[in-house]
Design a protein around this motif. Structure first.
Motif, PDB file in Angstrom:
ATOM      1  N   VAL A  56       4.265  64.126  -0.934  1.00 49.46           N
ATOM      2  CA  VAL A  56       5.211  64.698  -1.905  1.00 49.46           C
ATOM      3  C   VAL A  56       5.399  63.741  -3.078  1.00 49.46           C
ATOM      4  O   VAL A  56       5.402  64.158  -4.240  1.00 49.46           O
ATOM      5  N   ILE A  57       5.541  62.456  -2.785  1.00 52.81           N
ATOM      6  CA  ILE A  57       5.653  61.456  -3.857  1.00 52.81           C
ATOM      7  C   ILE A  57       4.437  61.556  -4.781  1.00 52.81           C
ATOM      8  O   ILE A  57       4.571  61.565  -6.008  1.00 52.81           O
ATOM      9  N   LEU A  58       3.260  61.657  -4.204  1.00 54.31           N
ATOM     10  CA  LEU A  58       2.034  61.726  -4.996  1.00 54.31           C
ATOM     11  C   LEU A  58       1.896  63.055  -5.731  1.00 54.31           C
ATOM     12  O   LEU A  58       1.485  63.087  -6.898  1.00 54.31           O
ATOM     13  N   ASP A  59       2.235  64.146  -5.088  1.00 54.79           N
ATOM     14  CA  ASP A  59       2.144  65.443  -5.760  1.00 54.79           C
ATOM     15  C   ASP A  59       3.126  65.531  -6.928  1.00 54.79           C
ATOM     16  O   ASP A  59       2.812  66.115  -7.974  1.00 54.79           O
ATOM     17  N   MET A  60       4.288  64.929  -6.782  1.00 58.54           N
ATOM     18  CA  MET A  60       5.246  64.874  -7.895  1.00 58.54           C
ATOM     19  C   MET A  60       4.653  64.105  -9.076  1.00 58.54           C
ATOM     20  O   MET A  60       4.870  64.472 -10.235  1.00 58.54           O
ATOM     21  N   PHE A  61       3.906  63.063  -8.788  1.00 58.25           N
ATOM     22  CA  PHE A  61       3.237  62.275  -9.823  1.00 58.25           C
ATOM     23  C   PHE A  61       2.335  63.163 -10.670  1.00 58.25           C
ATOM     24  O   PHE A  61       2.331  63.067 -11.907  1.00 58.25           O
ATOM     25  N   PHE A  62       1.595  64.053 -10.028  1.00 59.10           N
ATOM     26  CA  PHE A  62       0.658  64.900 -10.760  1.00 59.10           C
ATOM     27  C   PHE A  62       1.324  66.054 -11.490  1.00 59.10           C
ATOM     28  O   PHE A  62       0.713  66.673 -12.351  1.00 59.10           O
ATOM     29  N   VAL A  63       2.559  66.351 -11.169  1.00 54.91           N
ATOM     30  CA  VAL A  63       3.303  67.395 -11.885  1.00 54.91           C
ATOM     31  C   VAL A  63       3.995  66.821 -13.120  1.00 54.91           C
ATOM     32  O   VAL A  63       4.110  67.477 -14.136  1.00 54.91           O
ATOM     33  N   GLN A  64       4.434  65.568 -13.029  1.00 52.79           N
ATOM     34  CA  GLN A  64       5.270  65.035 -14.102  1.00 52.79           C
ATOM     35  C   GLN A  64       4.514  64.404 -15.264  1.00 52.79           C
ATOM     36  O   GLN A  64       5.126  63.996 -16.243  1.00 52.79           O
ATOM     37  N   HIS A  65       3.195  64.319 -15.182  1.00 52.52           N
ATOM     38  CA  HIS A  65       2.423  63.848 -16.336  1.00 52.52           C
ATOM     39  C   HIS A  65       1.104  64.619 -16.370  1.00 52.52           C
ATOM     40  O   HIS A  65       0.769  65.329 -15.424  1.00 52.52           O
TER      41      HIS A  65
END
Length: 174
Positions: A68-77
């Protein structure tokens, strides 16, 4: 606790989102990936140090999964643009994930593959071994929470928070 070191443009944006994320214990803005020891923000902004703006995100995997931490990374930039995020241009703004172990590298590469479906263009996120991290100056730490009224926060960071909230509301503090 687990710590990931991630760069996705200006560290203020990543910091703002991860500071709001349940299970995140700390977020520290810094610089890594270059050759200049103890760089200053001004030196980083020159684009000549080789360093990227990054955040060290420390989180509790019993509260929030690493994926989830990593998937959030790919959504926010936007991980499909090389050396830029919006108006921020230069190698210091590259999309990058720094790993400490082979297991972490595999986790990062799996996250890239998993998130490619979200983007029409290829993800260009760099996956590199972690070297020395230099902590950014105090005024960069928790920037958004301390200055939400600043224009950059209003125009650049707020839309990123809204986008993450749309997909990951359950993981964000109210």
């Amino acid at each position: 606790m687990t710590t990931f070191v991630l760069g996705g443009g200006c560290f203020w944006c990543l910091d703002a989102v991860y500071q709001m994320t349940k299970g995140v214990e700390s977020v520290v803005s810094g610089y890594t990936g270059g050759a200049l020891p103890n760089p200053s923000y001004e030196q980083i902004c020159s684009g000549m140090t080789g360093h990227a703006e990054v955040v060290s995100v420390t989180f509790d995997e019993s509260v929030i999964p690493a994926d989830v931490i990593l998937d959030m990374f790919f959504v926010q930039h936007d991980p499909t643009t090389l050396n830029r995020q919006g108006y921020d241009v230069g190698t210091q703004y590259r999309s990058v994930m720094y790993y400490r172990t082979a297991e972490e590298e595999a986790l990062f590469r799996a996250a890239i593959a998993r998130n490619q479906q979200l983007w029409a263009d290829p993800i260009v996120t760099e996956v590199s071994p972690l070297g020395v991290i230099y902590e950014a100056e105090d005024y960069h730490q928790d920037f958004y929470a301390q200055r939400p009224e600043v224009g950059y926060c209003q125009v650049i960071i707020n839309p990123k928070i809204a986008k993450v909230r749309k997909h990951y509301a359950a993981w964000l503090a109210a």
